[in-house]
Design a protein around this motif. Structure first.
Motif, mmCIF file in Angstrom:
data_model
loop_
_atom_site.group_PDB
_atom_site.id
_atom_site.type_symbol
_atom_site.label_atom_id
_atom_site.label_comp_id
_atom_site.label_asym_id
_atom_site.label_seq_id
_atom_site.Cartn_x
_atom_site.Cartn_y
_atom_site.Cartn_z
ATOM 1 N N LEU A 7 0.850 -1.186 0.000
ATOM 2 C CA LEU A 7 0.000 0.000 0.000
ATOM 3 C C LEU A 7 0.887 1.237 0.000
ATOM 4 C CD1 LEU A 7 -2.652 1.560 0.236
ATOM 5 C CD2 LEU A 7 -2.581 1.175 2.724
ATOM 6 N N ILE A 8 0.753 2.067 -1.037
ATOM 7 C CA ILE A 8 1.512 3.313 -1.147
ATOM 8 C C ILE A 8 0.616 4.462 -0.686
ATOM 9 C CG2 ILE A 8 2.702 4.900 -2.704
ATOM 10 C CD1 ILE A 8 3.001 2.512 -4.657
ATOM 11 N N GLU A 42 -7.960 1.881 2.851
ATOM 12 C CA GLU A 42 -7.187 0.837 2.160
ATOM 13 C C GLU A 42 -6.512 -0.101 3.160
ATOM 14 O OE1 GLU A 42 -6.962 -0.017 -0.871
ATOM 15 O OE2 GLU A 42 -7.735 1.663 -2.030
ATOM 16 N N ALA A 43 -6.057 0.462 4.284
ATOM 17 C CA ALA A 43 -5.394 -0.372 5.293
ATOM 18 C C ALA A 43 -6.347 -1.431 5.826
ATOM 19 C CB ALA A 43 -4.868 0.495 6.431
ATOM 20 N N VAL A 44 -7.627 -1.075 5.921
ATOM 21 C CA VAL A 44 -8.626 -2.021 6.416
ATOM 22 C C VAL A 44 -9.022 -3.028 5.346
ATOM 23 C CG1 VAL A 44 -11.022 -2.238 7.211
ATOM 24 C CG2 VAL A 44 -9.560 -0.435 8.141
ATOM 25 N N ASP A 49 0.740 -6.333 2.686
ATOM 26 C CA ASP A 49 1.841 -6.962 3.415
ATOM 27 C C ASP A 49 2.771 -5.907 4.013
ATOM 28 O OD1 ASP A 49 1.396 -9.865 2.840
ATOM 29 O OD2 ASP A 49 1.569 -9.155 0.780
ATOM 30 N N VAL A 50 2.873 -4.754 3.344
ATOM 31 C CA VAL A 50 3.698 -3.638 3.815
ATOM 32 C C VAL A 50 3.028 -2.332 3.390
ATOM 33 C CG1 VAL A 50 5.949 -2.472 3.696
ATOM 34 C CG2 VAL A 50 5.862 -4.960 3.638
ATOM 35 N N ILE A 51 3.133 -1.317 4.234
ATOM 36 C CA ILE A 51 2.644 0.024 3.896
ATOM 37 C C ILE A 51 3.829 0.961 3.758
ATOM 38 C CG2 ILE A 51 1.291 2.006 4.683
ATOM 39 C CD1 ILE A 51 -0.485 0.051 6.230
ATOM 40 N N VAL A 63 1.915 10.412 11.315
ATOM 41 C CA VAL A 63 2.104 9.806 12.637
ATOM 42 C C VAL A 63 0.755 9.394 13.227
ATOM 43 C CG1 VAL A 63 2.898 10.201 15.002
ATOM 44 C CG2 VAL A 63 4.274 11.008 13.078
ATOM 45 N N ASP A 64 -0.271 10.220 13.006
ATOM 46 C CA ASP A 64 -1.613 9.873 13.487
ATOM 47 C C ASP A 64 -2.134 8.617 12.790
ATOM 48 O OD1 ASP A 64 -1.696 12.050 15.205
ATOM 49 O OD2 ASP A 64 -2.527 13.377 13.669
ATOM 50 N N ILE A 65 -1.809 8.477 11.511
ATOM 51 C CA ILE A 65 -2.219 7.279 10.771
ATOM 52 C C ILE A 65 -1.558 6.040 11.366
ATOM 53 C CG2 ILE A 65 -2.101 6.109 8.527
ATOM 54 C CD1 ILE A 65 -2.279 8.873 7.237
ATOM 55 N N ILE A 66 -0.266 6.159 11.690
ATOM 56 C CA ILE A 66 0.447 5.024 12.296
ATOM 57 C C ILE A 66 -0.224 4.627 13.606
ATOM 58 C CG2 ILE A 66 2.647 4.238 13.257
ATOM 59 C CD1 ILE A 66 4.018 6.278 11.366
ATOM 60 N N HIS A 67 -0.518 5.632 14.443
ATOM 61 C CA HIS A 67 -1.185 5.348 15.722
ATOM 62 C C HIS A 67 -2.499 4.597 15.503
ATOM 63 C CE1 HIS A 67 1.235 7.164 18.843
ATOM 64 N NE2 HIS A 67 1.359 8.293 18.165
ATOM 65 N N LYS A 68 -3.288 5.044 14.535
ATOM 66 C CA LYS A 68 -4.593 4.423 14.288
ATOM 67 C C LYS A 68 -4.425 2.982 13.800
ATOM 68 C CE LYS A 68 -7.061 8.731 13.239
ATOM 69 N NZ LYS A 68 -8.034 8.665 14.352
#
Length: 231
Positions: A7-8, A42-44, A49-51, A63-68
């Motif tokens: 996922l890009i 998309e993450a859901v 396999d990798v973002i 950073v907020d996306i990583i936390h979520k």
């Protein structure tokens, strides 16, 4: 043959096109998102396999996306960002990112980091539940017995050295920030504990590295933290 799914998450069309072309040459599958809302969707749904994640998105900080994402997934996240300050790197890694590359970046280096993330992802999926023995090159840890070995010979580690080694081993391939290690080992992230961390890391290295000047297991990321290298 299974093709890894990437996922890009990037809002710059030029960099998105570069990444798409690169992944095409490696025969990876991929989806793209250009903002935080699309990234989370998309993450859901995509089950990547990798973002590969940019931090400077138009609607949400990376950073907020990583936390979520970390509230429900351990998918490897490689940050690729123009932010080059150590504080930005530490913030992203503390939030749960696995790696950090600064723009402009080398395509070869990105692909190498991607391969490492994919290997870690596969090893996490295939590792038996409740695995009690860790193996990495000549180093092994018997978690049940509380012992570590190098070349089959038991290492004489202090309790702190053993705990440090276990924290690094359980996160092999991932950069761990000083704050993360301090919390895991000492239960705090106080800056006053930094000298202790450096001392114990130095003594641990002397016991597991053939040459501390060219470490084979524990890599230092200056100003950020440490990483256990996969052998």
């Amino acid at each position: 043959m299974y093709k890894p799914k990437i996922l890009i998450v990037e809002d710059d069309p030029a960099i998105t096109n570069l990444l798409r072309t690169t992944l095409d040459t490696q025969e990876y599958q991929y989806h793209t998102a250009k903002n935080g809302a699309g990234a989370l969707l998309e993450a859901v749904s995509y089950n990547a396999d990798v973002i590969i994640l940019d931090l400077g998105l138009p609607d949400m900080d990376g950073v907020d996306i990583i936390h979520k994402i970390r509230t429900w997934s351990s998918v490897p996240i490689i940050v690729v960002s123009a932010r080059s300050e150590d504080a930005d790197k530490v913030s992203a890694l503390d939030a749960g990112a696995d790696d950090y590359l600064t723009k402009p970046f080398s395509i070869d280096e990105l692909l190498a980091r991607l391969r490492v993330a994919l290997r870690r992802s596969r090893s996490d999926e295939t590792a038996p539940q409740g695995e009690s023995v860790y193996h990495n090159g000549e180093l092994s840890i018997d978690y049940a017995a509380g012992c570590a070995y190098l070349n089959g010979e038991e290492l004489h580690l202090t309790p702190i050295e053993y705990k440090l080694l276990c924290v690094l081993a359980k996160n092999t391939g991932k950069v761990l920030t000083h704050n993360y290690i301090l919390k895991e080992v000492w239960g705090s992230a106080w800056a006053s504990d930094m000298p202790s961390l450096r001392v114990f890391m130095a003594t641990l290295r002397k016991k597991i590295e053939k040459k501390t000047s060219s470490p084979q297991y524990i890599q230092t990321h200056i100003g950020i933290g440490y990483r256990m290298i996969r052998k």
